[in-house]
Write a protein that holds these residues in place. Structure first.
Motif, PDB file in Angstrom:
ATOM      1  N   HIS A   1      37.441  24.847  45.384  1.00 49.24           N
ATOM      2  CA  HIS A   1      36.333  25.640  45.928  1.00 49.24           C
ATOM      3  C   HIS A   1      35.575  26.311  44.786  1.00 49.24           C
ATOM      4  CE1 HIS A   1      38.789  29.227  45.192  1.00 49.24           C
ATOM      5  NE2 HIS A   1      39.761  28.691  45.911  1.00 49.24           N
ATOM      6  N   ARG A   2      34.444  26.915  45.135  1.00 54.41           N
ATOM      7  CA  ARG A   2      33.663  27.643  44.135  1.00 54.41           C
ATOM      8  C   ARG A   2      34.469  28.831  43.612  1.00 54.41           C
ATOM      9  NH1 ARG A   2      30.028  29.229  49.261  1.00 54.41           N
ATOM     10  NH2 ARG A   2      31.344  30.908  50.042  1.00 54.41           N
ATOM     11  N   THR A   3      34.003  29.398  42.512  1.00 53.26           N
ATOM     12  CA  THR A   3      34.718  30.518  41.903  1.00 53.26           C
ATOM     13  C   THR A   3      34.435  31.833  42.611  1.00 53.26           C
ATOM     14  OG1 THR A   3      34.921  29.474  39.743  1.00 53.26           O
ATOM     15  CG2 THR A   3      34.927  31.871  39.766  1.00 53.26           C
ATOM     16  N   GLY A   4      33.329  31.940  43.328  1.00 51.84           N
ATOM     17  CA  GLY A   4      33.082  33.222  43.988  1.00 51.84           C
ATOM     18  C   GLY A   4      31.875  33.225  44.900  1.00 51.84           C
ATOM     19  N   HIS A   5      31.711  34.343  45.582  1.00 48.94           N
ATOM     20  CA  HIS A   5      30.618  34.566  46.529  1.00 48.94           C
ATOM     21  C   HIS A   5      30.145  36.002  46.406  1.00 48.94           C
ATOM     22  CE1 HIS A   5      33.438  36.901  48.995  1.00 48.94           C
ATOM     23  NE2 HIS A   5      34.313  35.929  48.776  1.00 48.94           N
TER      24      HIS A   5
ATOM     25  N   GLU B   1      20.451  30.623  38.569  1.00 43.71           N
ATOM     26  CA  GLU B   1      19.704  31.878  38.545  1.00 43.71           C
ATOM     27  C   GLU B   1      20.488  32.913  37.741  1.00 43.71           C
ATOM     28  OE1 GLU B   1      17.761  35.237  41.525  1.00 43.71           O
ATOM     29  OE2 GLU B   1      18.852  33.529  42.347  1.00 43.71           O
ATOM     30  N   PRO B   2      19.925  33.450  36.668  1.00 50.44           N
ATOM     31  CA  PRO B   2      20.678  34.362  35.802  1.00 50.44           C
ATOM     32  C   PRO B   2      21.164  35.603  36.551  1.00 50.44           C
ATOM     33  CG  PRO B   2      18.674  33.630  34.703  1.00 50.44           C
ATOM     34  CD  PRO B   2      18.565  33.188  36.143  1.00 50.44           C
ATOM     35  N   LEU B   3      22.347  36.040  36.205  1.00 49.34           N
ATOM     36  CA  LEU B   3      22.874  37.279  36.772  1.00 49.34           C
ATOM     37  C   LEU B   3      22.050  38.464  36.290  1.00 49.34           C
ATOM     38  CD1 LEU B   3      26.713  36.683  36.290  1.00 49.34           C
ATOM     39  CD2 LEU B   3      25.386  36.430  38.392  1.00 49.34           C
ATOM     40  N   GLU B   4      21.954  39.479  37.150  1.00 51.34           N
ATOM     41  CA  GLU B   4      21.237  40.699  36.827  1.00 51.34           C
ATOM     42  C   GLU B   4      22.117  41.896  37.172  1.00 51.34           C
ATOM     43  OE1 GLU B   4      17.352  40.925  38.618  1.00 51.34           O
ATOM     44  OE2 GLU B   4      17.153  38.740  38.621  1.00 51.34           O
ATOM     45  N   PRO B   5      21.889  43.035  36.510  1.00 51.41           N
ATOM     46  CA  PRO B   5      22.658  44.234  36.857  1.00 51.41           C
ATOM     47  C   PRO B   5      22.520  44.557  38.337  1.00 51.41           C
ATOM     48  CG  PRO B   5      21.459  44.569  34.812  1.00 51.41           C
ATOM     49  CD  PRO B   5      20.973  43.262  35.379  1.00 51.41           C
ATOM     50  N   GLY B   6      23.632  44.885  38.958  1.00 55.43           N
ATOM     51  CA  GLY B   6      23.645  45.213  40.377  1.00 55.43           C
ATOM     52  C   GLY B   6      24.102  44.081  41.256  1.00 55.43           C
ATOM     53  N   MET B   7      24.162  42.867  40.733  1.00 59.98           N
ATOM     54  CA  MET B   7      24.677  41.759  41.538  1.00 59.98           C
ATOM     55  C   MET B   7      26.189  41.905  41.679  1.00 59.98           C
ATOM     56  SD  MET B   7      22.502  38.421  40.311  1.00 59.98           S
ATOM     57  CE  MET B   7      20.733  38.302  40.641  1.00 59.98           C
ATOM     58  N   ALA B   8      26.678  41.773  42.908  1.00 58.43           N
ATOM     59  CA  ALA B   8      28.097  41.967  43.208  1.00 58.43           C
ATOM     60  C   ALA B   8      28.658  40.682  43.806  1.00 58.43           C
ATOM     61  CB  ALA B   8      28.275  43.123  44.192  1.00 58.43           C
ATOM     62  N   PHE B   9      29.842  40.284  43.338  1.00 58.22           N
ATOM     63  CA  PHE B   9      30.415  39.032  43.811  1.00 58.22           C
ATOM     64  C   PHE B   9      31.896  38.972  43.490  1.00 58.22           C
ATOM     65  CE2 PHE B   9      28.216  38.634  39.773  1.00 58.22           C
ATOM     66  CZ  PHE B   9      29.204  38.147  38.919  1.00 58.22           C
ATOM     67  N   SER B  10      32.577  38.024  44.135  1.00 53.25           N
ATOM     68  CA  SER B  10      33.993  37.814  43.867  1.00 53.25           C
ATOM     69  C   SER B  10      34.169  36.866  42.693  1.00 53.25           C
ATOM     70  CB  SER B  10      34.700  37.243  45.101  1.00 53.25           C
ATOM     71  OG  SER B  10      34.256  35.920  45.365  1.00 53.25           O
ATOM     72  N   VAL B  11      35.297  37.007  42.007  1.00 48.99           N
ATOM     73  CA  VAL B  11      35.745  36.039  41.010  1.00 48.99           C
ATOM     74  C   VAL B  11      37.140  35.633  41.457  1.00 48.99           C
ATOM     75  CG1 VAL B  11      36.312  35.607  38.597  1.00 48.99           C
ATOM     76  CG2 VAL B  11      34.351  37.062  39.171  1.00 48.99           C
ATOM     77  N   GLU B  12      37.262  34.406  42.002  1.00 47.42           N
ATOM     78  CA  GLU B  12      38.507  34.029  42.687  1.00 47.42           C
ATOM     79  C   GLU B  12      38.876  32.561  42.517  1.00 47.42           C
ATOM     80  OE1 GLU B  12      38.259  33.806  47.018  1.00 47.42           O
ATOM     81  OE2 GLU B  12      36.241  34.656  46.905  1.00 47.42           O
ATOM     82  N   PRO B  13      39.164  32.135  41.302  1.00 47.28           N
ATOM     83  CA  PRO B  13      39.649  30.764  41.149  1.00 47.28           C
ATOM     84  C   PRO B  13      41.003  30.587  41.836  1.00 47.28           C
ATOM     85  CG  PRO B  13      39.988  32.001  39.132  1.00 47.28           C
ATOM     86  CD  PRO B  13      39.161  32.877  40.039  1.00 47.28           C
ATOM     87  N   GLY B  14      41.316  29.369  42.192  1.00 48.21           N
ATOM     88  CA  GLY B  14      42.591  29.079  42.846  1.00 48.21           C
ATOM     89  C   GLY B  14      43.137  27.733  42.405  1.00 48.21           C
TER      90      GLY B  14
ATOM     91  N   ALA C   1      47.999  29.342  44.754  1.00 46.52           N
ATOM     92  CA  ALA C   1      47.736  30.718  44.311  1.00 46.52           C
ATOM     93  C   ALA C   1      46.241  30.915  44.108  1.00 46.52           C
ATOM     94  CB  ALA C   1      48.499  31.015  43.020  1.00 46.52           C
ATOM     95  N   ARG C   2      45.797  32.134  44.311  1.00 44.09           N
ATOM     96  CA  ARG C   2      44.409  32.526  44.074  1.00 44.09           C
ATOM     97  C   ARG C   2      44.409  33.987  43.635  1.00 44.09           C
ATOM     98  NH1 ARG C   2      42.968  31.121  48.418  1.00 44.09           N
ATOM     99  NH2 ARG C   2      42.859  32.991  49.710  1.00 44.09           N
ATOM    100  N   ILE C   3      43.613  34.321  42.642  1.00 46.72           N
ATOM    101  CA  ILE C   3      43.458  35.712  42.198  1.00 46.72           C
ATOM    102  C   ILE C   3      42.003  36.081  42.405  1.00 46.72           C
ATOM    103  CG2 ILE C   3      43.675  37.349  40.302  1.00 46.72           C
ATOM    104  CD1 ILE C   3      45.684  35.415  39.002  1.00 46.72           C
ATOM    105  N   GLU C   4      41.772  37.177  43.098  1.00 52.73           N
ATOM    106  CA  GLU C   4      40.397  37.561  43.441  1.00 52.73           C
ATOM    107  C   GLU C   4      40.147  39.031  43.211  1.00 52.73           C
ATOM    108  OE1 GLU C   4      37.361  37.420  47.295  1.00 52.73           O
ATOM    109  OE2 GLU C   4      39.531  37.363  47.592  1.00 52.73           O
ATOM    110  N   ASP C   5      39.055  39.302  42.493  1.00 51.99           N
ATOM    111  CA  ASP C   5      38.521  40.651  42.351  1.00 51.99           C
ATOM    112  C   ASP C   5      37.043  40.628  42.709  1.00 51.99           C
ATOM    113  OD1 ASP C   5      40.807  42.050  41.216  1.00 51.99           O
ATOM    114  OD2 ASP C   5      40.475  40.853  39.414  1.00 51.99           O
ATOM    115  N   ILE C   6      36.541  41.748  43.179  1.00 53.01           N
ATOM    116  CA  ILE C   6      35.103  41.938  43.334  1.00 53.01           C
ATOM    117  C   ILE C   6      34.590  42.604  42.071  1.00 53.01           C
ATOM    118  CG2 ILE C   6      33.278  43.056  44.664  1.00 53.01           C
ATOM    119  CD1 ILE C   6      34.839  40.770  46.104  1.00 53.01           C
TER     120      ILE C   6
END
Length: 373
Positions: free
Chosen positions: A303-307, A325-338, A346-351
């Protein structure tokens, strides 16, 4: 300090920005029915009913909120009431779609309809406004919602702290002989007890069920040696969401599991470190995917790395190959490779939130594997 829901999260200036963005998009109006776009614009967490509730935002006029008469008091008591939005109640025998068309008048070439609008409502609007082409309102609202304000980041920080507190309780809930459903019930109770307004999802995937990223709770009995993926989240009273995944093992972990868990940990850390303004989402995805592929587990990262996350658990931006599309300050998303080889997973996820010079994590529970007796 908790954000003030009315004045900080849903400021009066936001509705003016929605109207400006509607005009810039070349639309005659936006039609926002209950859902995250309506809440973002006004703070009104309206109930989705067969009776039409709709915020109408004309490009060249003042917005107004069409509500069933029996929902008028609730609308007035919501943050929308404090914004001074005109509320237009309709009676049971009225046609609210025709009412909106009359208020907008003729000459409108295109309208934006809420992405979460029921199809039957979109069709009723099409019939009431036959000359107006319908486009997704997300074209307008998505650009506004993708960058979080300081108050929104504070709300996500509060949500992250609340779900952290739940994860710290999980080891005491995981015991051999309990079912996934029993553990999930306890987690759901803790999500609410720790400050969420509602539970959005509880994933407790044990043994082979850990290899299914969106596993539903089952009556499988947790056994000694089982790895367990716990992915949980809810919505706070502010409307903003939490989402966090941690990994546990009941008893001695399998050797092959430990081998790829270390790879996963490095991949997740690398993806987080890649986050900064100007970096593309696909580059963040690649930072995790390359480590996993080099270790020989590429086919098991499915799956993708985040949403993105905010008023919805899944929203823009999506951390996936092809998103440039380049990231900008204020963009919030998960980082959750599995990594999901089949016998377990296993999957590790942080926002995380992109900052001016890097990132801030909303979650602070240790990412190491937790082994419980």
């Amino acid at each position: 300090m908790k954000p003030d829901v009315t004045t900080e999260l849903y400021p009066p200036a936001r509705l003016a920005r929605v109207r400006e963005a509607t005009a810039e998009a070349g639309l005659g109006a936006l039609l926002l029915t209950p859902g995250p776009d309506l809440r973002y614009a006004t703070g009104y967490d309206a109930i989705q009913l067969e009776r039409l509730t709709c915020l109408v935002v004309p490009a060249d006029g003042d917005p107004f909120l069409v509500v069933p008469r029996l929902e008028l008091a609730a609308a007035q008591a919501s943050p929308a009431g404090a914004l001074g939005v005109e509320m237009v109640p309709w009676e049971e025998t009225d046609d609210p779609y025709a009412l909106v068309a009359r208020r907008l008048g003729g000459g409108i070439d295109a309208v934006g309809v809420a992405d979460r609008m029921w199809a039957v409502m979109a069709l009723r609007f099409r019939d009431a406004m036959p000359g107006a082409r319908q486009v997704p309102a997300g074209r307008v609202m998505g650009r506004l919602r993708i960058r979080k304000s300081p108050a929104e980041v504070a709300a996500l920080r509060e949500a992250g702290a609340a779900i952290d507190r739940v994860h710290r309780q999980v080891p005491a809930m995981l015991k051999a002989g309990r079912t996934e459903r029993e553990v999930g019930r306890d987690i759901a109770e803790a999500i609410v007890a720790e400050g969420h307004a509602r539970v959005d999802f509880v994933i407790v995937g044990s043994g082979p069920n850990a290899a299914s990223p969106h596993h539903e709770l089952s009556d499988r009995v947790i056994r000694p040696g089982d790895p367990v993926v716990v992915d949980i989240g809810g919505t706070m009273p502010s409307g903003y969401c939490s989402d966090e995944t941690r990994n546990y093992c009941v008893g001695e972990p399998p050797a092959d599991y430990l081998a790829y868990y270390e790879v996963l940990r490095r991949a997740q850390e690398a993806a987080c470190r890649a986050v900064r303004p100007g970096v593309t989402p696909e580059a963040v995805d690649a930072a995790a995917r390359e480590i996993i592929a080099e270790a020989g587990y590429g086919e098991h990262f499915i799956h993708r790395t985040g949403h993105g996350i905010g008023l919805e658990t899944h929203e823009d931006p999506y951390i996936v190959a092809g998103n440039t599309e380049p990231l900008e300050p204020g963009m919030a998303f998960s980082v959750e490779p599995g990594i999901y080889p089949g016998a377990h997973g296993a999957r590790i996820e942080d926002i995380v939130v992109c900052t001016e010079d890097g990132f801030e994590s909303m979650n602070h529970v240790d990412r190491d594997l937790v082994v419980v007796d």
